[in-house]
Structure formats: structure tokens, C-alpha cells
Write a protein that holds these residues in place. Structure first.
Motif, PDB file in Angstrom:
ATOM      1  N   TRP A 206      -5.058   1.514  -3.460  1.00  0.00           N
ATOM      2  CA  TRP A 206      -5.817   0.686  -2.129  1.00  0.00           C
ATOM      3  C   TRP A 206      -6.276  -0.560  -2.902  1.00  0.00           C
ATOM      4  O   TRP A 206      -6.880  -1.069  -2.067  1.00  0.00           O
TER       5      TRP A 206
ATOM      6  N   LEU B 217       0.524  -1.356  -0.054  1.00  0.00           N
ATOM      7  CA  LEU B 217       0.068  -0.018  -0.263  1.00  0.00           C
ATOM      8  C   LEU B 217       1.090   1.074  -0.408  1.00  0.00           C
ATOM      9  O   LEU B 217       1.824   1.445   0.534  1.00  0.00           O
TER      10      LEU B 217
ATOM     11  N   ALA C 126      -5.972  -0.852   4.017  1.00  0.00           N
ATOM     12  CA  ALA C 126      -6.853   0.686   3.288  1.00  0.00           C
ATOM     13  C   ALA C 126      -8.304   0.647   4.116  1.00  0.00           C
ATOM     14  O   ALA C 126      -8.425   2.001   4.967  1.00  0.00           O
TER      15      ALA C 126
END
Length: 306
Positions: free
Chosen positions: A158, A8, A176
Motif C-alpha cells: 500500500w 493496490l 489504503a
């Protein structure tokens, strides 16, 4: 990029979604559009409105008045039908919040495009047009009869690419969702269909084609004494039959012989009697109670009775 190797990016970094132009990942507190949507939602009972919208979407998919089905987890419900709850929920949410159906996504809130997504699993299918856009993501756990929702900007950075998905839909990374979304409400109970409280044998009797509706409604209210029975259950028990509500009304004397008083929320005096027993009846709700000794209602005879 496989699900197990997604690294991420963090707020402050540049999103990898070139289709949306170069833009910086922001935390919800720094996202002015997200804050505007949250401010618009703040006066609403979001959890309550979503509860009603989900219940309506489930009832629509089950179509109990025609099919006699009452449990979305039942063997007679196709997996595709379960998945379609999310599609129906979109329209129920728009109606509940009085929002327009407006492109480029599902609606606009405070003038800002917002997509409405729901899953009866653990993730959402975010279409390409909603990448890097604001989404209300709802998770419905049918087995535990509960739901919760978040507002999240579904940045492509994400999202999982997924496998074999040719239409651009991707799933949202759990990290996320947990770190860079805003919960709209925590786990909230969904109404339990009273028919699911019956034993298998009881359900088979109540939903059988024979005997007639009146005998089956009498069994229903005896089995579920003290439980609120919404009109949708009346329609399910009378599936395919003419005017099941009238048939349900006609069993008052049958129930009185069993010591039960049938109350229908259509009538104010009967709602008042239910309230005296600390029960809130909606205008289309029914309940069978033991009310011996209540003035003016002995033997199931009520002023304004159905």
C-alpha cells in the motif's frame, strides 16, 4: 512503480514485502495487534492530547522566546523547520501518553511496536523499518489550523515507491488510508496563536525592539482585548529580553487607565473572575477584560494580583 500506476492489493491477498516474510493483508478489524492498540488508546482523549502535543511541537520549532517568530507559515520559517515539527511531535506524543521510546520503531503500545508519523503536507515518509508495521499517521493542515490521525498498518503493498528516495521511505496510498485504516479522531482545531490575529502594522509595533517591553505589552493587550494570551506569546513579545513575565505584570495600571483589567491564571481569584465572564484561564494564561462593576476588582486591583 510510479505513483500513477500503483495497483493496490486487497485484504486477503499476500503482501509483496518479502523482507517481512510471507503474510496476508488484513483489514483493521481482523488485525489483532491493531485492535489491541486501539483498545489501549480508547480511555484517552486522543484528539485533545494530540492537540497539545502538536501545539508544543510548533512552539518548539518556532522558538519564539529567542526568535520572536509566531507563525509557522511565516516567510521567516524555513521549509525544513516546518518538516521538523513531525520529528519533535514524536517525543511530545510519547510524553503526553506516558509511552516509552523503545525500538524497533518509535514506541510500544500494549507491547506492540508502533511508529509515530506526522506530516504538514498530504503524505508521510514511511521508513523501511516501518513497512508492514502499525503506524499512527497524523496530518497537520497549518493553513486551516487543524489535524487528524489514523492507525494504519503500512503494508508495503500500500506504499508508493517514490522517486529519487534512496533511504527506503515511501508514501501511503490514499485509497489504503481511506479504506483500510482506523481513524483515531476527525479534523480537530489547533490553537490559534493570538499574534496571528494582529494586523501587519499592529504586529510590527508589538514585536519591535523599541519602545520598551511595558509599552509593547500594553499595546498587545489593548489590541487583543478579550483574547486569551498564553505565556508563550508573552515570551515571544519579550524575545531576548530579561523577565518578560514580570514586565507584563507591571502594566496593570496602564491597562486600568484604558478601562481594562489584566487577569493572570496563576491566581485562583483571577481565574474565578474570568470564569464569571465565561472564560477558562489556564494557570499560565493571561487576558485583558473590561470588568467595570465587578466587586473587589475595580480599576484593575485584584486580591492576589501579579
Amino acid at each position: 512503480m510510479s505513483r500513477g500506476r500503483l495497483i493496490l492489493q486487497k485484504p486477503g491477498e499476500i503482501c509483496t514485502n518479502s523482507d517481512a516474510g510471507v503474510h496476508v493483508l488484513r483489514e483493521p478489524a481482523d488485525d489483532s495487534e491493531a485492535q489491541a492498540v486501539l483498545a489501549w488508546l480508547r480511555p484517552f482523549d486522543v484528539a485533545g492530547l494530540y492537540t497539545g502535543a502538536i501545539a508544543n511541537a510548533i512552539d518548539y520549532v518556532l522558538d519564539g522566546a529567542r526568535t520572536g517568530r509566531y507563525d509557522l507559515l511565516g516567510a521567516d520559517v524555513h521549509p525544513g523547520e516546518k518538516a521538523s515539527v513531525g520529528a519533535k511531535l514524536e517525543y511530545e506524543v510519547l510524553r503526553s501518553f506516558n509511552l516509552p521510546k523503545e525500538p524497533p520503531l518509535d514506541t510500544r503500545i500494549a507491547g506492540i511496536p508502533v511508529d509515530i508519523k506526522a506530516t504538514v503536507g498530504s503524505n508521510w515518509a514511511i521508513p523501511s523499518e516501518a513497512h508492514c508495521q502499525l503506524c499512527i499517521c497524523t496530518q497537520i493542515q497549518l493553513g486551516q489550523s487543524r489535524h487528524r490521525s489514523w492507525l494504519v498498518r503500512t503494508h508495503r503493498s500500500w506504499l508508493y515507491r517514490g522517486t529519487g528516495n534512496r533511504d527506503g521511505k515511501r508514501g501511503l496510498a490514499v485509497d489504503a488510508r481511506e479504506r483500510w485504516s482506523t481513524p483515531l479522531y476527525d479534523w480537530t482545531p489547533l490553537p490559534v496563536n493570538p499574534l496571528t490575529l494582529l494586523t501587519r502594522e499592529q504586529a510590527d509595533r508589538v514585536l519591535a525592539r523599541q519602545p520598551g517591553q511595558e509599552r509593547r505589552f500594553t499595546m498587545l493587550f489593548n489590541y487583543l482585548e478579550g483574547h486569551i494570551i498564553p505565556r508563550s506569546v508573552i515570551s515571544t513579545v519579550g524575545a531576548g529580553k530579561h523577565d518578560p513575565v514580570r514586565r507584563a505584570r507591571s502594566i496593570r495600571k496602564n491597562l486600568a487607565r484604558d478601562g481594562l483589567t489584566l487577569l493572570c491564571g496563576t491566581f485562583p481569584d483571577q481565574r474565578d473572575l474570568a470564569a464569571a465572564h465565561k472564560i477558562t484561564l489556564g494557570p499560565e494564561d493571561w487576558i485583558a477584560l473590561r470588568t467595570e462593576g465587578d466587586s473587589g476588582h475595580a480599576g484593575g486591583e485584584h486580591v492576589g494580583a501579579p
